[in-house]
Design an enzyme around this catalytic site. Structure first.
Site, PDB file in Angstrom:
ATOM      1  N   ASP A 141       0.830  -1.196   0.000  1.00  0.00           N
ATOM      2  CA  ASP A 141       0.000   0.000   0.000  1.00  0.00           C
ATOM      3  C   ASP A 141       0.868   1.250   0.000  1.00  0.00           C
ATOM      4  OD1 ASP A 141      -2.584   1.422   2.164  1.00  0.00           O
ATOM      5  OD2 ASP A 141      -2.313   1.482  -0.018  1.00  0.00           O
ATOM      6  N   LYS A 144       2.769   3.589  -5.695  1.00  0.00           N
ATOM      7  CA  LYS A 144       2.217   2.592  -6.635  1.00  0.00           C
ATOM      8  C   LYS A 144       3.243   2.143  -7.672  1.00  0.00           C
ATOM      9  CE  LYS A 144      -0.971   3.422  -3.952  1.00  0.00           C
ATOM     10  NZ  LYS A 144      -0.919   2.608  -2.698  1.00  0.00           N
ATOM     11  N   ASP A 169      -3.213  -3.041  -2.443  1.00  0.00           N
ATOM     12  CA  ASP A 169      -4.279  -2.042  -2.466  1.00  0.00           C
ATOM     13  C   ASP A 169      -4.177  -1.197  -3.738  1.00  0.00           C
ATOM     14  OD1 ASP A 169      -5.198   0.891  -0.499  1.00  0.00           O
ATOM     15  OD2 ASP A 169      -6.471  -0.566  -1.546  1.00  0.00           O
ATOM     16  N   ASN A 170      -5.275  -0.578  -4.149  1.00  0.00           N
ATOM     17  CA  ASN A 170      -5.296   0.444  -5.196  1.00  0.00           C
ATOM     18  C   ASN A 170      -4.923  -0.024  -6.589  1.00  0.00           C
ATOM     19  OD1 ASN A 170      -3.685   2.051  -2.595  1.00  0.00           O
ATOM     20  ND2 ASN A 170      -5.773   2.618  -3.185  1.00  0.00           N
ATOM     21  N   GLU A 199     -11.418   4.044  -0.790  1.00  0.00           N
ATOM     22  CA  GLU A 199     -11.822   4.325   0.593  1.00  0.00           C
ATOM     23  C   GLU A 199     -12.695   5.578   0.691  1.00  0.00           C
ATOM     24  OE1 GLU A 199      -8.699   3.642  -0.361  1.00  0.00           O
ATOM     25  OE2 GLU A 199      -7.300   5.190   0.204  1.00  0.00           O
TER      26      GLU A 199
HETATM   27  O1  LIG Z   1      -0.785   7.206  -3.144  1.00  0.00           O
HETATM   28  C1  LIG Z   1      -1.292   6.404  -2.356  1.00  0.00           C
HETATM   29  N1  LIG Z   1      -0.581   5.720  -1.477  1.00  0.00           N
HETATM   30  C2  LIG Z   1       0.851   5.956  -1.419  1.00  0.00           C
HETATM   31  C3  LIG Z   1       1.284   5.675  -0.015  1.00  0.00           C
HETATM   32  C4  LIG Z   1       2.474   6.006   0.391  1.00  0.00           C
HETATM   33  C5  LIG Z   1       2.875   5.773   1.789  1.00  0.00           C
HETATM   34  O2  LIG Z   1       3.867   4.737   1.790  1.00  0.00           O
HETATM   35  C6  LIG Z   1       5.050   5.264   2.397  1.00  0.00           C
HETATM   36  N2  LIG Z   1       6.177   4.508   1.897  1.00  0.00           N
HETATM   37  C7  LIG Z   1       6.888   4.724   0.768  1.00  0.00           C
HETATM   38  N3  LIG Z   1       7.863   3.769   0.672  1.00  0.00           N
HETATM   39  C8  LIG Z   1       7.715   2.979   1.741  1.00  0.00           C
HETATM   40  C9  LIG Z   1       8.570   1.800   2.038  1.00  0.00           C
HETATM   41  F1  LIG Z   1       7.871   0.684   1.971  1.00  0.00           F
HETATM   42  F2  LIG Z   1       9.558   1.760   1.179  1.00  0.00           F
HETATM   43  F3  LIG Z   1       9.075   1.914   3.255  1.00  0.00           F
HETATM   44  C10 LIG Z   1       6.702   3.428   2.520  1.00  0.00           C
HETATM   45  C11 LIG Z   1       5.017   6.742   2.086  1.00  0.00           C
HETATM   46  O3  LIG Z   1       5.896   7.451   2.928  1.00  0.00           O
HETATM   47  C12 LIG Z   1       3.546   7.016   2.383  1.00  0.00           C
HETATM   48  O4  LIG Z   1       3.300   7.027   3.770  1.00  0.00           O
HETATM   49  C13 LIG Z   1      -2.764   6.223  -2.329  1.00  0.00           C
HETATM   50  C14 LIG Z   1      -3.529   7.164  -3.020  1.00  0.00           C
HETATM   51  C15 LIG Z   1      -4.909   7.048  -3.008  1.00  0.00           C
HETATM   52  N4  LIG Z   1      -5.671   8.026  -3.739  1.00  0.00           N
HETATM   53  O5  LIG Z   1      -6.924   7.922  -3.778  1.00  0.00           O
HETATM   54  O6  LIG Z   1      -5.054   8.959  -4.287  1.00  0.00           O
HETATM   55  C16 LIG Z   1      -5.557   6.017  -2.327  1.00  0.00           C
HETATM   56  C17 LIG Z   1      -4.775   5.076  -1.639  1.00  0.00           C
HETATM   57  O7  LIG Z   1      -5.367   4.037  -0.967  1.00  0.00           O
HETATM   58  C18 LIG Z   1      -3.389   5.168  -1.652  1.00  0.00           C
HETATM   59  O8  LIG Z   1      -2.684   4.197  -0.981  1.00  0.00           O
HETATM   60 MG   LIG Z   2      -3.961   2.554  -0.492  1.00  0.00          MG
END
Ligand SMILES: O=C(NC/C=C/[C@H]1O[C@@H](n2cnc(C(F)(F)F)c2)[C@H](O)[C@@H]1O)c1cc([N+](=O)[O-])cc(O)c1O
Ligand SMILES: [Mg+2]
Length: 214
Positions: A141, A144, A169-170, A199
């Site tokens: 999650d 992407k 997810d997504n 969501e």
């Molecule tokens: O962009 C979306 N999610 C991106 C989510 C990103 C999250 O994952 C973390 N991360 C990055 N790398 C790592 C790792 F693993 F390397 F540590 C962790 C980022 O700092 C952030 O907290 C999103 C967007 C929508 N939307 O409707 O736009 C809906 C959703 O459910 C979504 O998840």
């Molecule tokens: Mg998500």
């Protein structure tokens, strides 16, 4: 300066949820995101599908990529059998700080290990850092465009075994086209789509469940 959305979400949890009660933390976040401010938690509808897969797999080892505020972290950890640990990776220190407080408020801190850093750096260190051989369950999650490179990295690091379950997810919104194409066409995976909604909205989205065949 103005608070951030994760900070306002945390404040709502500290104000309205029952300390030590994971379900009330989950319900409080869903209410906040539905009635105050939308946030990118997996949410209640897709969350129910996540719950059913976690219960079915009943993993001894579990990995989450993308903690954000810890909503799905709490959802997963509350269902894990005693003695099992969920490792969750978060890149953004501000999000990690909020997630740690939400996890602590839920009382599940002993079942969760939140690690800050990039998946590309941390995945190759899973064995040495945590003594993990393979993961029974992985929830994707995070960014992407990282889903595909990160499962390829999990394969290369031999962190998947015959029967490991990936839940992403997504896969429709925002969408992960290259990941979807890979898991649906690779002979090394058996994949299934669970149709749902983005969501807190009526927009279509869904979860892709993929079994690694070894
Ligand atoms: O962009 C979306 N999610 C991106 C989510 C990103 C999250 O994952 C973390 N991360 C990055 N790398 C790592 C790792 F693993 F390397 F540590 C962790 C980022 O700092 C952030 O907290 C999103 C967007 C929508 N939307 O409707 O736009 C809906 C959703 O459910 C979504 O998840
Ligand atoms: Mg998500």
């Amino acid at each position: 300066t103005r608070s951030t959305r994760p900070q306002r979400l945390l404040r709502a949890v500290q104000k309205k949820a029952i300390k030590g009660d994971p379900q009330s933390v989950i319900s409080t976040i869903d209410y906040f995101c539905r009635h105050s401010e939308w946030a990118m938690n997996v949410g209640d509808e897709k969350g129910a599908i996540l719950d059913s897969v976690v219960c079915e797999v009943s993993p001894s080892t579990a990995l989450e990529l993308g903690t954000y505020c810890g909503y799905s972290t709490v959802r997963i950890a509350r269902l894990l059998p005693p003695g099992t640990k969920l490792i969750t990776l978060e890149f953004n220190p501000d999000y990690a700080a909020v997630a740690r407080q939400i996890i602590e408020y839920s009382g599940l801190q002993d079942k969760i290990c939140l690690v800050e850093g990039a998946s590309g750096d941390l995945i190759p260190k899973m064995q040495e850092l945590f003594g993990i051989k393979t993961f029974d369950f992985v929830f994707l999650d995070h960014w992407k465009d990282r889903y595909l490179p990160d499962i390829k990295l999990l394969e290369e690091c031999q962190l998947l075994r015959k029967g490991s379950i990936l839940l992403a997810d997504n896969v429709i919104c925002p969408g992960t086209p290259d990941y979807l194409e890979y898991v649906r066409n690779s002979p090394r995976y058996e994949s299934k789509y669970f149709k749902s909604h983005l969501e807190y909205t009526k927009v279509e989205d869904g979860l892709e469940k993929s079994v690694f065949l070894g």
